[in-house]
Design a protein around this motif. Structure first.
Motif, PDB file in Angstrom:
ATOM      1  N   LYS A  14      27.928  36.277  41.469  1.00 34.47           N
ATOM      2  CA  LYS A  14      28.776  37.399  41.060  1.00 34.47           C
ATOM      3  C   LYS A  14      28.511  38.614  41.946  1.00 34.47           C
ATOM      4  O   LYS A  14      29.423  39.345  42.299  1.00 34.47           O
ATOM      5  CB  LYS A  14      28.482  37.786  39.604  1.00 34.47           C
ATOM      6  CG  LYS A  14      28.975  36.794  38.578  1.00 34.47           C
ATOM      7  CD  LYS A  14      28.764  37.388  37.200  1.00 34.47           C
ATOM      8  CE  LYS A  14      29.292  36.505  36.102  1.00 34.47           C
ATOM      9  NZ  LYS A  14      29.154  37.143  34.782  1.00 34.47           N
ATOM     10  N   ALA A  67      32.606  37.005  31.492  1.00 32.77           N
ATOM     11  CA  ALA A  67      33.703  36.187  32.004  1.00 32.77           C
ATOM     12  C   ALA A  67      33.686  34.842  31.314  1.00 32.77           C
ATOM     13  O   ALA A  67      32.712  34.466  30.661  1.00 32.77           O
ATOM     14  CB  ALA A  67      33.545  35.996  33.504  1.00 32.77           C
ATOM     15  N   SER A  82      31.373  30.032  27.432  1.00 29.58           N
ATOM     16  CA  SER A  82      31.401  29.351  28.735  1.00 29.58           C
ATOM     17  C   SER A  82      30.012  29.121  29.329  1.00 29.58           C
ATOM     18  O   SER A  82      29.731  28.058  29.886  1.00 29.58           O
ATOM     19  CB  SER A  82      32.237  30.142  29.734  1.00 29.58           C
ATOM     20  OG  SER A  82      33.587  30.105  29.345  1.00 29.58           O
ATOM     21  N   SER A  83      29.170  30.111  29.196  1.00 30.12           N
ATOM     22  CA  SER A  83      27.872  30.008  29.834  1.00 30.12           C
ATOM     23  C   SER A  83      27.032  28.893  29.169  1.00 30.12           C
ATOM     24  O   SER A  83      26.469  28.015  29.836  1.00 30.12           O
ATOM     25  CB  SER A  83      27.202  31.373  29.715  1.00 30.12           C
ATOM     26  OG  SER A  83      25.942  31.329  30.163  1.00 30.12           O
ATOM     27  N   PHE A 108      40.846  31.713  33.989  1.00 28.70           N
ATOM     28  CA  PHE A 108      39.584  32.438  34.024  1.00 28.70           C
ATOM     29  C   PHE A 108      39.890  33.871  33.642  1.00 28.70           C
ATOM     30  O   PHE A 108      40.903  34.435  34.076  1.00 28.70           O
ATOM     31  CB  PHE A 108      38.999  32.448  35.443  1.00 28.70           C
ATOM     32  CG  PHE A 108      38.099  31.304  35.773  1.00 28.70           C
ATOM     33  CD1 PHE A 108      36.906  31.113  35.094  1.00 28.70           C
ATOM     34  CD2 PHE A 108      38.405  30.438  36.818  1.00 28.70           C
ATOM     35  CE1 PHE A 108      36.043  30.078  35.418  1.00 28.70           C
ATOM     36  CE2 PHE A 108      37.552  29.392  37.155  1.00 28.70           C
ATOM     37  CZ  PHE A 108      36.373  29.216  36.453  1.00 28.70           C
ATOM     38  N   ALA A 143      29.394  26.959  38.709  1.00 25.88           N
ATOM     39  CA  ALA A 143      29.838  26.594  37.344  1.00 25.88           C
ATOM     40  C   ALA A 143      31.150  25.800  37.339  1.00 25.88           C
ATOM     41  O   ALA A 143      31.210  24.688  37.871  1.00 25.88           O
ATOM     42  CB  ALA A 143      29.900  27.843  36.470  1.00 25.88           C
TER      43      ALA A 143
END
Ligand code: IMP
Length: 187
Positions: A14, A67, A82-83, A108, A143
């Protein structure tokens, strides 16, 4: 005037993406892996809370980003999970859930939260639409990138270079909204 903003994240992908995007806005990015409590809620709630928390801890202007990948046929799962889902179910698990599913639409979303010790948090949303591939492709990015084919492409994010992804990614869009807003402020 060069503005210095701290990006609170432990994700170096990121940071690299954000540095590339901020260059043209004259914003210098530093980053700190401070960590902040991730409250229950949507991306906006998490970003707002995290930015306020970090600005008061670090006593300066900060951004945080929350995100996720939102898949329509899965009722927008994994979304805010998501993580965790990436670590547990992984891309293979997502592909299993999507086995025989015709509607492969996904997006996304990225929300930037900005805060200073003297101001209320502001949030900026960026999205990118696309669909989920039938198998993983490419080893760029991170990811879910090898699963996500952005609209207008026949390649996944995992097959695009960082610069190519940065041209139109969800993060590009949220960071640009933020940077334009910041540069339009006179103080
Ligand atoms: P975070 O909580 O904002 O760090 O992000 C949630 C999760 O969404 C990340 O851990 C990744 O699994 C996923 N994610 C967010 N942005 C991207 C991206 O640009 N590519 C691939 N996966 C992403």
């Amino acid at each position: 005037m060069v503005r210095i903003i701290k990006f609170i994240t432990g994700n170096e992908h990121k940071v690299k993406e954000a540095k590339g995007i901020f260059q043209k806005f004259g914003i210098q990015l530093e980053y700190t892996d401070l960590g902040y409590p991730e409250i229950q809620g949507n991306l906006e709630d998490v970003a707002r809370y995290g930015a306020e928390y970090a600005a008061s801890k670090l006593k300066g202007p900060v951004i945080v980003e929350d995100a996720g990948l939102f898949i329509r046929a899965l009722n927008w799962f994994p979304g805010t999970y998501s993580s965790y889902v990436q670590e547990t179910l992984t891309n293979k698990g997502i592909l299993k859930l999507m086995n025989d599913v015709e509607d492969r639409y996904a997006e996304f979303r990225s929300v930037i939260g900005y805060c200073t010790p003297k101001s209320e948090p502001e949030i900026f949303l960026g999205t990118v639409s696309g669909h989920i591939a039938y198998k993983e492709h490419g080893n760029h990015g991170f990811a879910y990138d090898p699963l996500f084919i952005p609209d207008g492409f026949n390649k996944t994010f995992g097959e695009l270079t960082r610069n190519e992804k940065n041209e139109f990614s969800h993060r590009r869009r949220s960071l640009e909204k933020f940077a334009s807003w910041l540069n339009s402020k006179s103080d």
